[in-house]
Design a protein around this motif. Structure first.
Motif, mmCIF file in Angstrom:
data_model
loop_
_atom_site.group_PDB
_atom_site.id
_atom_site.type_symbol
_atom_site.label_atom_id
_atom_site.label_comp_id
_atom_site.label_asym_id
_atom_site.label_seq_id
_atom_site.Cartn_x
_atom_site.Cartn_y
_atom_site.Cartn_z
ATOM 1 N N HIS A 1 0.868 -1.306 0.037
ATOM 2 C CA HIS A 1 0.134 -0.048 0.083
ATOM 3 C C HIS A 1 0.983 1.225 -0.012
ATOM 4 N N ASP A 2 0.109 2.239 -0.559
ATOM 5 C CA ASP A 2 0.850 3.451 -0.378
ATOM 6 C C ASP A 2 -0.251 4.508 -0.055
ATOM 7 N N ARG A 3 0.149 5.907 0.052
ATOM 8 C CA ARG A 3 -0.838 6.971 0.232
ATOM 9 C C ARG A 3 -1.438 7.688 -0.627
ATOM 10 N N LEU A 4 -2.697 7.868 -0.622
ATOM 11 C CA LEU A 4 -3.176 8.907 -1.605
ATOM 12 C C LEU A 4 -3.521 10.162 -0.688
ATOM 13 N N VAL A 5 -2.853 11.308 -0.812
ATOM 14 C CA VAL A 5 -2.995 12.404 0.046
ATOM 15 C C VAL A 5 -3.947 13.344 -0.507
ATOM 16 N N VAL A 6 -4.969 13.912 -0.113
ATOM 17 C CA VAL A 6 -5.793 14.802 -0.670
ATOM 18 C C VAL A 6 -6.120 15.844 0.106
ATOM 19 N N VAL A 7 -5.811 16.933 -0.808
ATOM 20 C CA VAL A 7 -6.115 18.365 0.005
ATOM 21 C C VAL A 7 -7.250 19.224 -0.409
ATOM 22 N N VAL A 8 -8.059 19.383 0.499
ATOM 23 C CA VAL A 8 -9.538 19.949 -0.156
ATOM 24 C C VAL A 8 -9.644 21.273 0.607
ATOM 25 N N ALA A 9 -10.210 22.403 -0.263
ATOM 26 C CA ALA A 9 -10.465 23.702 0.460
ATOM 27 C C ALA A 9 -12.007 23.692 0.248
ATOM 28 N N ALA A 10 -12.486 24.031 1.521
ATOM 29 C CA ALA A 10 -13.857 24.163 1.728
ATOM 30 C C ALA A 10 -14.414 25.448 2.156
ATOM 31 N N ARG A 11 -15.738 25.992 1.703
ATOM 32 C CA ARG A 11 -16.141 27.081 2.397
ATOM 33 C C ARG A 11 -17.693 26.851 2.977
ATOM 34 N N GLY A 12 -18.081 27.462 3.740
ATOM 35 C CA GLY A 12 -19.512 27.398 4.445
ATOM 36 C C GLY A 12 -19.485 27.665 5.853
ATOM 37 N N THR A 13 -20.694 27.336 6.517
ATOM 38 C CA THR A 13 -20.750 27.804 7.890
ATOM 39 C C THR A 13 -19.818 27.100 8.844
ATOM 40 N N PHE A 14 -19.810 27.491 10.236
ATOM 41 C CA PHE A 14 -18.915 26.763 10.868
ATOM 42 C C PHE A 14 -19.668 25.428 11.145
ATOM 43 N N ALA B 1 -12.202 32.193 9.996
ATOM 44 C CA ALA B 1 -13.202 33.019 9.753
ATOM 45 C C ALA B 1 -13.089 33.607 8.402
ATOM 46 N N ALA B 2 -14.094 33.783 7.713
ATOM 47 C CA ALA B 2 -14.052 34.609 6.360
ATOM 48 C C ALA B 2 -15.087 35.659 6.745
ATOM 49 N N ASP B 3 -15.299 36.643 5.621
ATOM 50 C CA ASP B 3 -16.423 37.559 5.688
ATOM 51 C C ASP B 3 -17.527 36.700 5.488
ATOM 52 N N SER B 4 -17.644 35.819 4.763
ATOM 53 C CA SER B 4 -19.078 35.244 4.058
ATOM 54 C C SER B 4 -18.914 33.673 4.805
#
Length: 172
Positions: free
Chosen positions: A112-125, A151-154
């Protein structure tokens, strides 16, 4: 003169007998040593054969379990399904997500090896917390390596790094 000849003959016979005894003693010792080496080799081969039988029995006895567990491992030729799984979790958590990167790194394991996924997400807390919870309970051998929330403006912006166990061999 006859006497000297018979004395020389007797000494010669004695030397021949002593030489023969010495020769056979050396041959017998060498044969005994060879027999001991063969016994040791036989014990080693018997131990190895027993280990092979035990390993084969173990693999046979655990085949069903290994096949069941394999469904939790991402396949090397199907990263798209894993990425779609992350995107589906983001939709259900009600966050807007984009996959920033997906890379394969060595895990040190031969299978086995590792699949590293980076995700950027926007939404409420609360949506970000739901997304984190959903990522932690994915139906894959995975873990969330890192979470960054700000925390972001939106609303809230999050960056998630998730590692998946991935098979090194393509599925047949």
């Amino acid at each position: 003169m006859m006497r000297a000849l018979s004395l020389a003959g007797a000494i010669g016979l004695l030397l021949a007998a002593a030489g023969g005894f010495w020769y056979f003693t050396i041959v017998i010792q060498g044969t005994a040593h060879d027999i001991e080496e063969l016994r040791s080799t036989i014990k080693t081969l018997e131990s190895r054969d027993e280990f092979v039988r035990v390993a084969e029995r173990f693999l046979s006895d655990t085949r069903a379990e290994r096949e069941f567990l394999q469904q939790f491992i991402a396949q090397s030729d199907d990263a798209v399904t894993t990425l779609a799984l992350v995107e589906g979790v983001a939709r259900r958590a009600r966050v807007t997500a984009a996959i920033s990167s997906a890379t394969v790194s060595d895990s040190g394991d031969i299978h086995h090896d590792r699949l590293v996924v980076v995700v950027a997400a926007r939404g409420t807390f609360s949506a970000q917390v739901a997304f984190i919870t959903a990522l932690e309970s994915l139906p894959r051998a995975s873990f969330v390596e890192k979470v960054e929330l700000e925390a972001a403006d939106s609303g809230w912006f999050g960056t998630y790094t998730i590692s998946f166990a991935r098979s090194k061999q393509a599925t047949p």
